[in-house]
Design a protein around this motif. Structure first.
Motif, mmCIF file in Angstrom:
data_model
loop_
_atom_site.group_PDB
_atom_site.id
_atom_site.type_symbol
_atom_site.label_atom_id
_atom_site.label_comp_id
_atom_site.label_asym_id
_atom_site.label_seq_id
_atom_site.Cartn_x
_atom_site.Cartn_y
_atom_site.Cartn_z
ATOM 1 N N GLU A 576 0.974 -0.971 -0.237
ATOM 2 C CA GLU A 576 0.066 -0.018 0.590
ATOM 3 C C GLU A 576 0.660 1.356 0.095
ATOM 4 O O GLU A 576 0.544 2.426 -0.764
ATOM 5 N N THR A 577 2.175 0.919 0.719
ATOM 6 C CA THR A 577 2.954 2.457 0.613
ATOM 7 C C THR A 577 3.764 2.389 -0.211
ATOM 8 O O THR A 577 3.432 3.693 -0.896
ATOM 9 N N VAL A 578 3.462 1.491 -1.231
ATOM 10 C CA VAL A 578 5.115 2.168 -2.713
ATOM 11 C C VAL A 578 3.874 2.495 -3.340
ATOM 12 O O VAL A 578 4.322 2.936 -3.945
ATOM 13 N N THR A 579 2.995 1.892 -3.188
ATOM 14 C CA THR A 579 1.252 2.361 -4.723
ATOM 15 C C THR A 579 1.171 3.362 -3.958
ATOM 16 O O THR A 579 1.246 4.144 -5.129
ATOM 17 N N ALA A 580 0.940 4.179 -2.885
ATOM 18 C CA ALA A 580 0.988 5.753 -2.829
ATOM 19 C C ALA A 580 2.274 6.341 -3.204
ATOM 20 O O ALA A 580 1.302 7.146 -3.991
ATOM 21 N N ALA A 581 2.857 5.866 -3.048
ATOM 22 C CA ALA A 581 4.264 6.914 -3.343
ATOM 23 C C ALA A 581 4.295 6.839 -4.626
ATOM 24 O O ALA A 581 4.536 8.031 -6.078
ATOM 25 N N LEU A 582 3.631 5.762 -5.603
ATOM 26 C CA LEU A 582 3.840 5.411 -7.843
ATOM 27 C C LEU A 582 3.068 6.373 -7.675
ATOM 28 O O LEU A 582 2.987 6.953 -8.463
ATOM 29 N N TRP A 583 1.253 6.242 -7.350
ATOM 30 C CA TRP A 583 0.513 7.678 -7.512
ATOM 31 C C TRP A 583 1.051 8.486 -7.264
ATOM 32 O O TRP A 583 0.808 9.844 -8.608
ATOM 33 N N ASP A 584 0.970 9.406 -5.755
ATOM 34 C CA ASP A 584 2.071 10.324 -5.846
ATOM 35 C C ASP A 584 2.780 11.151 -6.637
ATOM 36 O O ASP A 584 2.966 12.029 -6.960
ATOM 37 N N GLY A 585 3.929 10.280 -7.353
ATOM 38 C CA GLY A 585 4.931 10.121 -8.297
ATOM 39 C C GLY A 585 4.191 10.355 -9.629
ATOM 40 O O GLY A 585 5.573 10.624 -10.190
ATOM 41 N N GLY A 586 3.038 10.685 -9.787
ATOM 42 C CA GLY A 586 1.992 10.618 -11.118
ATOM 43 C C GLY A 586 2.551 9.606 -11.998
ATOM 44 O O GLY A 586 1.868 8.881 -13.567
ATOM 45 N N LEU A 587 2.469 8.050 -11.305
ATOM 46 C CA LEU A 587 2.284 7.015 -11.801
ATOM 47 C C LEU A 587 1.279 6.859 -12.094
ATOM 48 O O LEU A 587 0.716 6.024 -11.133
ATOM 49 N N ASP A 588 0.417 6.008 -12.920
ATOM 50 C CA ASP A 588 -0.903 5.065 -13.260
ATOM 51 C C ASP A 588 -0.501 3.677 -12.681
ATOM 52 O O ASP A 588 -0.004 2.644 -13.989
ATOM 53 N N VAL A 589 -0.937 3.299 -11.351
ATOM 54 C CA VAL A 589 -1.086 2.066 -10.844
ATOM 55 C C VAL A 589 -2.742 1.318 -11.046
ATOM 56 O O VAL A 589 -2.853 1.613 -10.611
ATOM 57 N N GLY A 590 -1.765 0.292 -12.078
ATOM 58 C CA GLY A 590 -3.460 -0.238 -12.247
ATOM 59 C C GLY A 590 -3.629 -0.847 -11.571
ATOM 60 O O GLY A 590 -3.011 -1.575 -10.879
ATOM 61 N N ASP A 591 -4.758 -1.662 -11.598
ATOM 62 C CA ASP A 591 -5.785 -2.743 -10.450
ATOM 63 C C ASP A 591 -5.618 -2.286 -8.901
ATOM 64 O O ASP A 591 -5.163 -3.146 -8.272
ATOM 65 N N ARG A 592 -6.282 -1.223 -8.613
ATOM 66 C CA ARG A 592 -6.018 -0.452 -7.046
ATOM 67 C C ARG A 592 -6.794 -0.302 -6.840
ATOM 68 O O ARG A 592 -7.380 0.787 -7.177
ATOM 69 N N HIS A 593 -7.836 -0.739 -6.212
ATOM 70 C CA HIS A 593 -8.870 -0.991 -5.217
ATOM 71 C C HIS A 593 -9.478 -1.178 -4.504
ATOM 72 O O HIS A 593 -9.125 -2.931 -3.838
ATOM 73 N N ASN A 594 -10.441 -0.564 -3.362
ATOM 74 C CA ASN A 594 -10.325 -1.012 -2.715
ATOM 75 C C ASN A 594 -9.138 -1.124 -1.269
ATOM 76 O O ASN A 594 -9.398 -2.224 -0.422
ATOM 77 N N GLY A 595 -8.423 -0.786 -1.657
ATOM 78 C CA GLY A 595 -6.535 -1.121 -0.892
ATOM 79 C C GLY A 595 -6.617 -2.838 -0.625
ATOM 80 O O GLY A 595 -5.290 -3.211 -0.250
ATOM 81 N N GLN A 596 -6.566 -3.432 -2.433
ATOM 82 C CA GLN A 596 -6.035 -4.731 -1.818
ATOM 83 C C GLN A 596 -5.425 -5.513 -3.472
ATOM 84 O O GLN A 596 -5.868 -4.688 -4.610
ATOM 85 N N HIS A 597 -4.452 -5.978 -3.599
ATOM 86 C CA HIS A 597 -3.725 -5.729 -4.495
ATOM 87 C C HIS A 597 -3.401 -7.308 -4.868
ATOM 88 O O HIS A 597 -3.211 -8.240 -3.981
ATOM 89 N N SER A 598 -3.847 -7.583 -5.768
ATOM 90 C CA SER A 598 -4.253 -8.974 -6.782
ATOM 91 C C SER A 598 -2.972 -9.365 -7.244
ATOM 92 O O SER A 598 -2.569 -10.684 -7.959
ATOM 93 N N GLY A 599 -2.014 -8.486 -7.593
ATOM 94 C CA GLY A 599 -1.030 -9.297 -8.116
ATOM 95 C C GLY A 599 -1.654 -8.553 -10.190
ATOM 96 O O GLY A 599 -0.460 -8.814 -10.425
ATOM 97 N N ARG A 600 -2.607 -8.348 -10.673
ATOM 98 C CA ARG A 600 -2.984 -8.537 -11.526
ATOM 99 C C ARG A 600 -3.113 -6.107 -11.888
ATOM 100 O O ARG A 600 -2.685 -5.951 -10.947
ATOM 101 N N HIS A 601 -3.136 -6.886 -13.547
ATOM 102 C CA HIS A 601 -3.166 -5.246 -13.499
ATOM 103 C C HIS A 601 -3.699 -5.298 -14.940
ATOM 104 O O HIS A 601 -3.369 -5.019 -15.698
ATOM 105 N N SER A 602 -4.687 -3.830 -15.235
ATOM 106 C CA SER A 602 -4.729 -3.210 -16.062
ATOM 107 C C SER A 602 -3.720 -2.678 -17.344
ATOM 108 O O SER A 602 -4.236 -2.712 -18.239
ATOM 109 N N GLY A 603 -2.827 -1.914 -16.710
ATOM 110 C CA GLY A 603 -2.509 -1.351 -18.112
ATOM 111 C C GLY A 603 -0.739 -2.179 -18.131
ATOM 112 O O GLY A 603 -0.367 -2.797 -17.346
ATOM 113 N N ARG A 604 0.642 -1.322 -18.101
ATOM 114 C CA ARG A 604 1.359 -1.969 -17.851
ATOM 115 C C ARG A 604 2.422 -2.071 -16.648
ATOM 116 O O ARG A 604 2.957 -3.011 -16.582
#
Length: 671
Positions: A576-604
């Motif tokens: 969660e912490t790393v995902t938030a840092a990537l979002w704050d850095g302007g990077l679009d992280v796929g498949d982030r919903h309800n705080g759950q990380h399944s390992g899937r991603h909709s983009g690159r």
């Protein structure tokens, strides 16, 4: 030899042939409605024809062929003949030879196995290069002249092609040692110990496709089951079998397969370890059969104006004999019923009465109260409730182990119980003791090294009369009960005679990544050989960062300048912490919903907890803080080994803490 333009014209011929096949399949659906002799046959034929038409209409839009073999004039079986090899058979016109031969056909084996030392009658092997559906080039190997291109540019480009989206098939790049495993007969169970990037998952899936091709009728009755470690992995592999023309293979996780009740609770580590231990099978059997009672009085069976009596000794003999037969519990109950009814029938016939079917059913119902006393009907939840409430002796466990699994405050009854994931395995064990589960003709189990003994038993029940393909890597065992030996694991899976084959050459993971990961092997206590890489390309950077999050963001931003997928792998509690840092850095992280990380991603770009990374591949991997991953439990170093070997082109290792000891001599670049 044909030119590139002639091969391109051949593509048009393939397209026309496929359209004819689809038109013919649709016509057969209409004609099939009138040719069947009865309603059942008509429905069955209709389903088959509609399925074929649907399969053809949904044919993936890839190239119609990837290879070609030209046999020499002196070939014993195919003198002077040429065959284009593709993902599916394409029929020729009006009974002429096929336009494209299925990669699974016997003649296609020579494409994968022929070489300069053993050409197998092949004069020329041709590999085709494609850009989408456009044929761009080909390479020829003149095997009869001793020419063999071991560094094929087209083959290397296909193996190293960037990974975006789900896993692709490997029919164009299957290596001889992989082909041997893919074409193993249906009766044989095999265990593939595969180092990272050796293609063990692809081998398992392609074996499923091959077996369905070679044993279609038999496997359509029993079915083929693919068991993956998690939903992310299933999503990753989901497109492979459909691309090979196989739509009707069941692909699921073991938890979903066993999901008879909702999971609403979590076990302690101590409880989970006990519940997954093979001795729980003894505990559950004892608890189930403790419900069987010896008859203590004669049985009176009313029959109109007559009452038939069965003596206590005869009843005891029936119950004891049935128990010794080791039948499923529910079958045993009905066997007792049938034998009691048989004793009554003999008495009735001795008195001149006729035992009709209606009489037999009526008498069977009359003995139900007796059965409910000596061999009561039961549900798995009732028995497990008894065990976890501490109402069963559980003599196979120590006192401490029994205390670990028994509820501190038992619920009022099994209907109000809150079950855990480990309980699903126990409930399935009980369900298998009560009634035989559905069996499959063939079961493929991926990441099998992580199965517990009780999970192995669940798989074994479903492949009792079929065969197994067991896929895994002892070095990637990350559960507390992960296998240390394949021989013991195969015993638990019910296939002690299964053949163990090692794949040690990695075709997907570059040498620089493999060499780093191999540093961990001595510390993993896994008896596996070091991985060798087929590839000399790839890039490795070990980056020391003063602030981990900023270092990860910088490495990820740079990774996205390359083609292909990017996976950022973290310790589970840091996702969660790393995902938030990537979002704050302007990077679009796929498949982030309800705080759950399944390992899937909709983009690159996707963020993956280390525990969910197994089986996945990314062109570029950023591993965050190896020390945190390595320190996340007894199997932390195994998790780190998994994380490091997910990269198929480039690997960045970003750390602020000191590296784990096996990696501490690797030079780092500061940021």
């Amino acid at each position: 030899m044909t030119t590139l333009d002639e091969e391109r014209r051949y593509i048009e011929l393939c397209g026309a042939a496929l359209r004819r096949m689809l038109d013919a399949a649709r016509d057969n659906v209409i004609a099939g409605e009138t040719v069947a002799a009865d309603r059942y046959s008509a429905e069955r034929l209709g389903r088959h024809l509609k399925s074929l038409a649907k399969e053809l209409s949904e044919e993936p839009g890839g190239p119609p062929f990837f290879g070609r073999i030209d046999f020499a004039q002196g070939s014993a079986e195919h003198p002077g003949r040429s065959y284009h090899i593709g993902r599916r058979h394409i029929t020729g016109e009006h009974g002429s030879p096929p336009v494209v031969v299925d990669w699974r056909a016997p003649v296609s084996r020579a494409f994968y196995r022929a070489g300069a030392r053993d050409p197998q009658g092949v004069a020329v092997r041709r590999r085709f290069g494609w850009s989408g559906t456009t044929l761009t080039s080909f390479e020829d190997e003149r095997l009869e002249l001793g020419e063999e291109d071991r560094d094929s540019r087209i083959l290397a480009a296909e193996i190293e092609r960037p990974r975006v989206g789900p896993m692709r098939d490997i029919v164009a790049t299957i290596q001889p040692e992989q082909d041997d495993l893919v074409r193993t007969g249906l009766a044989e169970s095999i265990c593939v110990q595969g180092a990272p990037g050796t293609g063990k998952t692809a081998v398992g899936l392609h074996r499923a496709a091959f077996l369905l091709y070679a044993h279609r009728q038999r496997l359509e009755r029993g079915g083929v089951l693919v068991l993956g470690p998690n939903r992310a992995f299933l999503g990753y592999i989901s497109a492979v079998l459909p691309a090979l023309g196989e739509m009707d293979v069941e692909q699921t996780t073991l938890e979903r397969l066993l999901g008879s009740v909702p999971v609403t609770a979590v076990d302690s580590t101590a409880a989970a370890l006990v519940k997954h231990d093979a001795r729980m099978a003894v505990v559950l059997r004892e608890a189930l059969y403790a419900r069987v009672r010896k008859p203590v009085e004669p049985l009176a069976v009313p029959d109109g104006s007559v009452t038939w009596r069965v003596g206590e000794a005869g009843l005891r003999r029936i119950v004891d004999d049935t128990r010794r037969e080791a039948l499923p519990y529910a079958t045993g109950r009905e066997r007792v019923r049938a034998r009691v009814v048989e004793l009554v029938r003999r008495q009735a016939e001795a008195r001149g009465l006729s035992a009709t079917a209606a009489w037999t059913r009526r008498t069977g119902r009359a003995v139900t109260p007796f059965l409910d006393t000596v061999w009561p009907a039961v549900r798995p939840e009732e028995v497990l409730f008894q065990v976890l409430s501490g109402r069963s002796p559980a003599t196979a466990l120590t006192g401490a182990e029994r205390d670990a699994v028994v509820w501190g405050r038992p619920p009022r009854g099994h209907r109000s119980a809150r079950w855990t994931e480990a309980d699903l395995v126990l409930l399935d064990e009980l369900a298998g003791l009560i009634e035989r589960p559905r069996g499959y003709g063939h079961v493929i189990v991926d990441e099998a090294q992580d199965l517990s003994p009780m999970q192995c038993r669940a798989v074994a029940r479903r492949s009792e009369h079929g065969s197994l393909t067991v896929l895994g890597d002892l070095a990637q065992g990350t559960t507390p009960w992960a296998a240390r030996s394949w021989a013991r694991h195969l015993e638990l899976l019910g296939k002690p005679d299964g053949r163990v084959v090692e794949l040690t050459t990695g075709y997907r993971v570059p040498a620089t990544v493999v060499e780093l990961a191999n540093r961990l092997l001595p510390a993993l206590e896994a008896d596996v050989p070091a991985t060798r890489s087929h590839r000399s390309d790839g890039r490795l950077r070990v980056i020391r960062a003063d602030r981990l999050e900023s270092g990860v963001v910088a490495a990820t931003r740079e990774a996205l300048t390359f083609e292909g997928s990017v996976g950022v792998i973290t310790a589970d509690d840091a996702a969660e912490t790393v995902t938030a840092a990537l979002w704050d850095g302007g990077l679009d992280v796929g498949d982030r919903h309800n705080g759950q990380h399944s390992g899937r991603h909709s983009g690159r770009l996707g963020v993956v907890p280390a525990s969910a990374a197994k089986g996945l591949e990314y062109d570029h991997v950023v591993v965050c803080e190896p020390a945190a991953i390595a320190g996340s439990g007894e199997r932390g170093l195994n998790l780190l080994y998994v994380a490091l070997t997910r990269a198929v082109s480039r690997l960045d290792v970003v750390h602020a803490l000191p590296l784990p000891a096996p990696l501490d001599s690797v030079s780092a670049t500061g940021v």
